[in-house]
Design a protein around this motif. Sequence first.
Motif, PDB file in Angstrom:
ATOM      1  N   ASP A 222      44.838  46.279  33.952  1.00 44.17           N
ATOM      2  CA  ASP A 222      45.674  46.915  34.964  1.00 44.17           C
ATOM      3  C   ASP A 222      46.004  48.336  34.482  1.00 44.17           C
ATOM      4  O   ASP A 222      45.855  48.659  33.298  1.00 44.17           O
ATOM      5  CB  ASP A 222      46.966  46.107  35.156  1.00 44.17           C
ATOM      6  N   TYR A 258      40.700  45.419  48.304  1.00 41.87           N
ATOM      7  CA  TYR A 258      41.386  45.626  47.018  1.00 41.87           C
ATOM      8  C   TYR A 258      42.795  46.134  47.273  1.00 41.87           C
ATOM      9  O   TYR A 258      43.098  46.667  48.333  1.00 41.87           O
ATOM     10  CB  TYR A 258      40.605  46.595  46.103  1.00 41.87           C
ATOM     11  N   LEU A 261      47.695  51.523  45.549  1.00 42.54           N
ATOM     12  CA  LEU A 261      48.892  51.921  44.804  1.00 42.54           C
ATOM     13  C   LEU A 261      49.499  53.162  45.444  1.00 42.54           C
ATOM     14  O   LEU A 261      48.763  54.045  45.888  1.00 42.54           O
ATOM     15  CB  LEU A 261      48.516  52.268  43.362  1.00 42.54           C
ATOM     16  N   SER A 373      33.700  51.106  50.785  1.00 44.88           N
ATOM     17  CA  SER A 373      34.371  51.963  49.801  1.00 44.88           C
ATOM     18  C   SER A 373      33.548  52.218  48.535  1.00 44.88           C
ATOM     19  O   SER A 373      34.023  52.850  47.594  1.00 44.88           O
ATOM     20  CB  SER A 373      35.729  51.369  49.418  1.00 44.88           C
ATOM     21  N   ARG A 400      34.136  50.078  39.807  1.00 44.10           N
ATOM     22  CA  ARG A 400      33.721  48.702  40.131  1.00 44.10           C
ATOM     23  C   ARG A 400      32.300  48.441  39.650  1.00 44.10           C
ATOM     24  O   ARG A 400      31.688  47.450  40.011  1.00 44.10           O
ATOM     25  CB  ARG A 400      33.799  48.454  41.644  1.00 44.10           C
TER      26      ARG A 400
HETATM   27  N1  SAM Z   1      34.605  53.768  43.050  1.00 38.21           N
HETATM   28  C1  SAM Z   1      34.584  52.354  43.339  1.00 38.21           C
HETATM   29  C2  SAM Z   1      33.237  52.005  43.929  1.00 38.21           C
HETATM   30  O1  SAM Z   1      32.445  52.898  44.173  1.00 38.21           O
HETATM   31  O2  SAM Z   1      32.969  50.820  44.121  1.00 38.21           O
HETATM   32  C3  SAM Z   1      35.668  51.946  44.301  1.00 38.21           C
HETATM   33  C4  SAM Z   1      37.020  52.026  43.688  1.00 38.21           C
HETATM   34  S1  SAM Z   1      38.256  51.441  44.766  1.00 38.21           S
HETATM   35  C5  SAM Z   1      38.589  52.829  45.752  1.00 38.21           C
HETATM   36  C6  SAM Z   1      39.692  51.360  43.756  1.00 38.21           C
HETATM   37  C7  SAM Z   1      39.679  50.314  42.655  1.00 38.21           C
HETATM   38  O3  SAM Z   1      40.920  50.368  41.954  1.00 38.21           O
HETATM   39  C8  SAM Z   1      39.515  48.880  43.127  1.00 38.21           C
HETATM   40  O4  SAM Z   1      38.530  48.254  42.355  1.00 38.21           O
HETATM   41  C9  SAM Z   1      40.869  48.246  42.823  1.00 38.21           C
HETATM   42  O5  SAM Z   1      40.794  46.859  42.501  1.00 38.21           O
HETATM   43  C10 SAM Z   1      41.308  49.052  41.613  1.00 38.21           C
HETATM   44  N2  SAM Z   1      42.758  48.969  41.356  1.00 38.21           N
HETATM   45  C11 SAM Z   1      43.753  48.800  42.267  1.00 38.21           C
HETATM   46  N3  SAM Z   1      44.946  48.703  41.647  1.00 38.21           N
HETATM   47  C12 SAM Z   1      44.695  48.813  40.318  1.00 38.21           C
HETATM   48  C13 SAM Z   1      45.531  48.763  39.157  1.00 38.21           C
HETATM   49  N4  SAM Z   1      46.853  48.604  39.251  1.00 38.21           N
HETATM   50  N5  SAM Z   1      44.953  48.872  37.940  1.00 38.21           N
HETATM   51  C14 SAM Z   1      43.612  49.041  37.835  1.00 38.21           C
HETATM   52  N6  SAM Z   1      42.767  49.090  38.888  1.00 38.21           N
HETATM   53  C15 SAM Z   1      43.305  48.987  40.117  1.00 38.21           C
END
Ligand code: SAM
Length: 425
Positions: A222, A258, A261, A373, A400
Amino acid sequence: PEPNDRLSVFLKTGIYQFEGSKAVFIDPVRILTRSYTRFRVSPSAYYSRFFNSIADHSTETHNNCSGNLKKRKRNKKKEKSHNLNSREQIADQRHQEVRSMLLKAHEALLKSSELLEIVKNLRNVGCDEERHETDVISQDSELDFVEVGSVWQAPLYEITLNFHKDEMMVKNAGFPPSQFCKQRVVPVFNNLVANEESSDMVAEFLNCRYIVPKKSCFYMSDLGKIHNLIPAESDRGFNLIVIDPPWENSSAHQKLKYRTLPNRHFLSLPIKQLTHTAGSLVALWVTNREKLRSFVENELFPKWGVKYAATFYWLKVKSDGLLISELDLFHHRPYECVILGYCHREDMNSQHPLRLNHVPDDQVFISVPGDYSRKPPIGELLLEYVPGFRPARCIELFSREMIAGWTSWGNEPLHFQDLRYFLRD
Ligand code: SAM
């Protein structure tokens, strides 16, 4: 280069440079596949949208078409009657400024008939016999790393790394193979897991298999644990930092995919501490919301210590080369932006001056989008503007997926490493 040379470069690298234009067309499948030695990225798994296979043409596509048409009509009506507020007017002005450049890039694609022929078939490249294996696996549901990582047992979960046996034997030639374990079991969460070998590794976690590219590592945690990535020595920091934050937006679909934040969480990302003594190029994906753009320019970049350099554009097309939505549709632009900036450290080593390769503004890259995304791999297109020595040290935040030579951090960096997204080479 001549058109034929450009095509052959594209077939090898996944990057097509249009003649007399700064724009490029990219095939993420070909680019990503270069990270692997024994696997390749499955085009049919990557291109899950914007290609109509014969099988789903009659049902899904038909329904979508009529549905989309109605929706589009509705949107158009709405847009006409809609008076733009002041923020929307600024957004519209930004759009007007880049509109002709985007159209020009798109025209370059539409004029490249040989490339268009290939684009039409990007999804079908060499995936006949090999499809079976992954098709069977893909019927199981994917692991939700965020859910698994949030239970009390998470620190106990381990991942099994299977190093390629043959390579281990070659490497350690002269020693009895039994002395060398070809498996390693390590904690999967809050731990830097690396494949330092020069070939892919198959990792197993909770009955699922993941392909880890050569010379790459991931840290799955996280946001609260991201400081663990700050290197003890600043010359171990990163020269290229690609960030695709989970920005809040109103899309219901996104909410299912997903968690997001609030913006204030991103202010505390330790960008400066992650930066190499030679400096870093920061590439931040943003949505087209004006509120977000001004947050980045006025608050986020200054807080991170990042100086704005340029904006690049990702133009999204369908398999027929047409834009995925009308260019002027206010809430559904067929493009996204990457804002680039430089970060310097206070303790910057004067022996490592910033590279002076000037970043041009308004670079456009065109591709057919993959999963919801999922961003195209643009690291390579940025390398010439990255400060410091080669190979550059690269990291992707909120990632990801993994790339050879890169570090991936996020709460699900193994997501697209699932075997279902690959074919055996
Ligand atoms: N660039 C990625 C792709 O091309 O597949 C997509 C990224 S997506 C916009 C944002 C990512 O941030 C998601 O995988 C989500 O699970 C992760 N995320 C959300 N909250 C988070 C947290 N508190 N800590 C770490 N990762 C987090």
